[in-house]
Design an enzyme around this catalytic site. Structure first.
Site, mmCIF file in Angstrom:
data_model
loop_
_atom_site.group_PDB
_atom_site.id
_atom_site.type_symbol
_atom_site.label_atom_id
_atom_site.label_comp_id
_atom_site.label_asym_id
_atom_site.label_seq_id
_atom_site.Cartn_x
_atom_site.Cartn_y
_atom_site.Cartn_z
ATOM 1 N N GLY A 155 0.785 -1.232 0.000
ATOM 2 C CA GLY A 155 0.000 0.000 0.000
ATOM 3 C C GLY A 155 0.813 1.276 0.000
ATOM 4 O O GLY A 155 0.327 2.319 0.457
ATOM 5 N N LEU A 164 -7.963 -9.799 -10.982
ATOM 6 C CA LEU A 164 -8.606 -9.228 -12.173
ATOM 7 C C LEU A 164 -10.046 -8.888 -11.834
ATOM 8 O O LEU A 164 -10.706 -9.631 -11.108
ATOM 9 C CB LEU A 164 -8.606 -10.251 -13.306
ATOM 10 C CG LEU A 164 -7.280 -10.470 -14.023
ATOM 11 C CD1 LEU A 164 -7.436 -11.560 -15.075
ATOM 12 C CD2 LEU A 164 -6.805 -9.163 -14.666
ATOM 13 N N ASN A 174 -5.400 2.218 -13.045
ATOM 14 C CA ASN A 174 -4.398 1.311 -12.475
ATOM 15 C C ASN A 174 -3.012 1.907 -12.690
ATOM 16 O O ASN A 174 -2.783 2.635 -13.651
ATOM 17 C CB ASN A 174 -4.488 -0.037 -13.202
ATOM 18 C CG ASN A 174 -3.476 -1.049 -12.701
ATOM 19 O OD1 ASN A 174 -3.304 -1.225 -11.483
ATOM 20 N ND2 ASN A 174 -2.791 -1.722 -13.607
ATOM 21 N N HIS A 204 0.968 0.781 -13.268
ATOM 22 C CA HIS A 204 1.736 -0.400 -13.689
ATOM 23 C C HIS A 204 3.212 -0.014 -13.837
ATOM 24 O O HIS A 204 3.517 1.023 -14.438
ATOM 25 C CB HIS A 204 1.179 -0.901 -15.031
ATOM 26 C CG HIS A 204 1.840 -2.157 -15.505
ATOM 27 N ND1 HIS A 204 1.588 -3.393 -14.922
ATOM 28 C CD2 HIS A 204 2.765 -2.377 -16.458
ATOM 29 C CE1 HIS A 204 2.330 -4.300 -15.523
ATOM 30 N NE2 HIS A 204 3.048 -3.717 -16.459
HETATM 31 C C1 GRF Z 1 3.272 -1.179 -7.571
HETATM 32 O O1 GRF Z 1 4.588 -1.335 -7.974
HETATM 33 C C2 GRF Z 1 2.345 -1.146 -8.747
HETATM 34 O O2 GRF Z 1 2.941 -0.689 -9.907
HETATM 35 C C3 GRF Z 1 1.938 -2.580 -8.931
HETATM 36 O O3 GRF Z 1 1.895 -3.105 -7.627
HETATM 37 C C4 GRF Z 1 2.785 -2.392 -6.784
HETATM 38 C C5 GRF Z 1 2.045 -2.005 -5.544
HETATM 39 O O4 GRF Z 1 2.882 -1.459 -4.553
HETATM 40 N N1 GRF Z 1 0.697 -2.639 -9.664
HETATM 41 P P1 GRF Z 1 2.275 -0.846 -3.235
HETATM 42 O O5 GRF Z 1 1.409 -1.914 -2.572
HETATM 43 O O6 GRF Z 1 1.487 0.367 -3.593
HETATM 44 O O7 GRF Z 1 3.454 -0.513 -2.362
#
Ligand code: GRF
Length: 208
Positions: A16, A96, A111, A113
Site C-alpha cells: 500500500g 482481475l 491502475n 503499472h
Molecule cells: C506497484 O509497484 C504497482 O505498480 C503494482 O503493484 C505495486 C504495488 O505497490 N501494480 P504498493 O502496494 O502500492 O506498495
C-alpha cells in the site's frame, strides 16, 4: 458526503505504498479529493492498516468467501457504491476485475503499472524488463478495461537506468515515480481534465 468532494475508492492487495502516497498528497486536501473507501482481496494487506490509520473505512473481499469471482466483484462494487465513489483506483490490486464490475464503473477505474505499456504487461513487469535487458524503464497510469494492462493510457513517465541489475534497485526507483504519477492522474481526473477522445477511444486527452 459534502458538495465539491471528489470521492475515490482504492483497491490494494499488498504493502500500500501507492495508497499512502494518495493519502499523503491528496486526501482531504484543497482539491476536495477524499479517499472514501479502501478494499482488499487480502485480509492481511498492510494497505488496510494504512487506511485505518487515516480513519478511512476498509473492507476485505477474499475470493474464498464467495461462490465465484463475479459474485465477489458484485459485492465489492455494491460496497464501493455505498460510499458514493466517483473513481476506483487500483494500487497494487492483484485480482482481475470481472467485466460486470468494469461496466458498472465505465472509464472509472484506473491502475498503476511499473512498465511503459504496452511493453511488459501482467505480473513481474520489472523482472520481464530486466530479462529483456532494457535501458529505459517506466511507469504507466491507465484506465482499466477487460484485458491485462491494456486500457487507454493516461500518464507515463520513463526512467533511464542503463546499469540496472536487480528487481529491488529498479522497483525502488520506479516506486518513487509511481508515488508522483498516480496522485497526479487522480488529481487531473478529479479536476475534469481527462477525457477519452470521442474520435478515438484508445486516446486519452489531457486538458493543458
Ligand atoms: C506497484 O509497484 C504497482 O505498480 C503494482 O503493484 C505495486 C504495488 O505497490 N501494480 P504498493 O502496494 O502500492 O506498495
Amino acid at each position: 458526503m459534502s458538495a465539491g468532494q471528489f470521492r475515490i475508492a482504492v483497491l490494494a492487495s499488498g504493502t500500500g505504498s501507492n495508497l499512502q502516497a494518495i493519502l499523503d498528497r491528496l486526501h482531504g486536501g484543497p482539491e476536495g479529493i477524499v479517499v472514501a473507501a479502501v478494499a482488499s482481496d487480502k485480509p492481511g494487506a498492510r494497505a488496510l492498516e494504512r487506511a485505518r490509520q487515516s480513519a478511512v473505512p476498509t473492507a476485505t473481499f477474499p475470493l474464498g468467501d464467495f461462490p465465484d469471482r463475479p459474485a465477489r466483484d458484485a459485492a465489492l462494487a455494491d460496497w464501493i457504491d455505498g460510499h458514493g465513489v466517483q473513481l476506483v483506483v487500483l494500487a497494487g490490486y492483484m485480482a482481475l476485475l470481472s467485466p460486470a464490475f468494469l461496466k458498472r464503473f465505465e472509464h472509472g477505474v484506473v491502475n498503476v503499472h511499473p512498465a511503459l505499456l504496452p511493453a511488459f504487461p501482467g505480473l513481474d513487469a520489472v523482472g520481464q524488463a530486466l530479462a529483456h535487458g532494457v535501458k529505459v524503464f517506466g511507469v504507466t497510469v491507465h484506465f482499466v478495461d477487460e484485458g491485462v494492462d491494456t486500457g487507454p493510457i493516461i500518464l507515463q513517465r520513463a526512467l533511464e537506468l542503463p546499469h540496472a541489475r536487480t528487481r529491488e534497485d529498479v522497483l525502488e526507483r520506479l516506486q518513487a515515480v509511481e508515488h508522483e504519477l498516480l496522485p497526479e492522474a487522480v488529481r487531473l481526473i478529479a479536476r475534469g481534465a481527462v477525457r477519452i477522445d470521442p474520435a478515438d477511444p484508445r486516446r486519452v486527452l489531457l486538458e493543458p
